[in-house]
Design a protein around this motif. Structure first.
Motif, PDB file in Angstrom:
ATOM      1  N   ASP A 179      -5.712   1.887  -0.096  1.00 30.54           N
ATOM      2  CA  ASP A 179      -6.309   1.192   0.797  1.00 30.54           C
ATOM      3  C   ASP A 179      -6.199  -0.454   0.561  1.00 30.54           C
ATOM      4  N   PRO A 180      -6.299  -1.350   1.674  1.00 27.17           N
ATOM      5  CA  PRO A 180      -5.984  -2.632   1.304  1.00 27.17           C
ATOM      6  C   PRO A 180      -6.996  -3.375   0.391  1.00 27.17           C
ATOM      7  N   ALA A 181      -8.186  -2.890   0.540  1.00 25.59           N
ATOM      8  CA  ALA A 181      -8.986  -3.713  -0.491  1.00 25.59           C
ATOM      9  C   ALA A 181      -8.595  -3.536  -1.948  1.00 25.59           C
ATOM     10  N   ARG A 182      -8.352  -1.984  -2.336  1.00 21.73           N
ATOM     11  CA  ARG A 182      -7.760  -1.946  -3.778  1.00 21.73           C
ATOM     12  C   ARG A 182      -6.520  -2.758  -4.008  1.00 21.73           C
ATOM     13  N   ALA A 183      -5.713  -2.770  -3.087  1.00 24.30           N
ATOM     14  CA  ALA A 183      -4.244  -3.315  -3.034  1.00 24.30           C
ATOM     15  C   ALA A 183      -4.750  -4.933  -3.084  1.00 24.30           C
ATOM     16  N   THR A 184      -5.556  -5.521  -2.636  1.00 22.55           N
ATOM     17  CA  THR A 184      -5.985  -6.727  -2.843  1.00 22.55           C
ATOM     18  C   THR A 184      -6.426  -7.091  -4.142  1.00 22.55           C
ATOM     19  N   ARG A 185      -7.317  -6.253  -4.889  1.00 26.37           N
ATOM     20  CA  ARG A 185      -7.722  -6.338  -6.474  1.00 26.37           C
ATOM     21  C   ARG A 185      -6.625  -6.218  -7.227  1.00 26.37           C
ATOM     22  N   LEU A 186      -5.792  -5.373  -6.815  1.00 29.17           N
ATOM     23  CA  LEU A 186      -4.416  -5.209  -7.441  1.00 29.17           C
ATOM     24  C   LEU A 186      -3.672  -6.166  -7.736  1.00 29.17           C
ATOM     25  N   LEU A 187      -3.267  -6.789  -6.575  1.00 34.71           N
ATOM     26  CA  LEU A 187      -2.400  -7.816  -6.522  1.00 34.71           C
ATOM     27  C   LEU A 187      -3.248  -9.316  -7.350  1.00 34.71           C
ATOM     28  N   ARG A 188      -4.497  -9.314  -7.254  1.00 38.42           N
ATOM     29  CA  ARG A 188      -5.131 -10.459  -7.952  1.00 38.42           C
ATOM     30  C   ARG A 188      -5.091 -10.330  -9.328  1.00 38.42           C
ATOM     31  N   ALA A 189      -5.119  -9.103  -9.899  1.00 38.87           N
ATOM     32  CA  ALA A 189      -4.979  -8.871 -11.389  1.00 38.87           C
ATOM     33  C   ALA A 189      -3.590  -8.881 -11.644  1.00 38.87           C
ATOM     34  N   LEU A 190      -2.540  -8.601 -10.797  1.00 41.99           N
ATOM     35  CA  LEU A 190      -1.267  -8.923 -11.227  1.00 41.99           C
ATOM     36  C   LEU A 190      -0.850 -10.528 -11.160  1.00 41.99           C
ATOM     37  N   LEU A 191      -1.463 -11.401 -10.367  1.00 43.31           N
ATOM     38  CA  LEU A 191      -1.561 -12.545 -10.185  1.00 43.31           C
ATOM     39  C   LEU A 191      -2.050 -13.256 -11.574  1.00 43.31           C
TER      40      LEU A 191
END
Length: 96
Positions: free
Chosen positions: A75-87
């Protein structure tokens, strides 16, 4: 973007997108042609723009190394958290 008080530095592909000359939201560089050579001020503005955009372009290039971002099946919310962690991880790696 204007309503939120935000702005953006963009490459020449976005030229013409923002037609408000007095208060631009999207700042692009200048392009030279055979009949129009860049003035020293335009060259300096183009250089300053490139210096501001370079870290962002490098960040996107580093994010492409994370293959999990090629096809996220969540889901987009989890993908956003993942992207923030990868950043965060990418910034730690780049700033070493």
């Amino acid at each position: 973007m204007r309503a939120a008080g935000l702005g953006a530095l963009a490459d020449l592909g976005f030229r013409g997108l923002d037609n408000d000359i007095l208060d631009p939201v999207i700042v692009t560089g200048y392009t030279a042609s055979r009949t129009h050579k860049l003035t020293p001020g335009e060259k300096e503005a183009k250089r300053v723009l490139a210096v501001g955009r370079a870290p962002v372009e490098h960040g996107f290039a580093h994010l492409k190394n994370w293959r999990i971002l090629t096809n996220p099946r969540t889901d987009p919310a989890r993908a956003t958290r993942l992207l923030r962690a990868l950043l965060v991880l990418t910034n730690l790696d780049v700033n070493r």
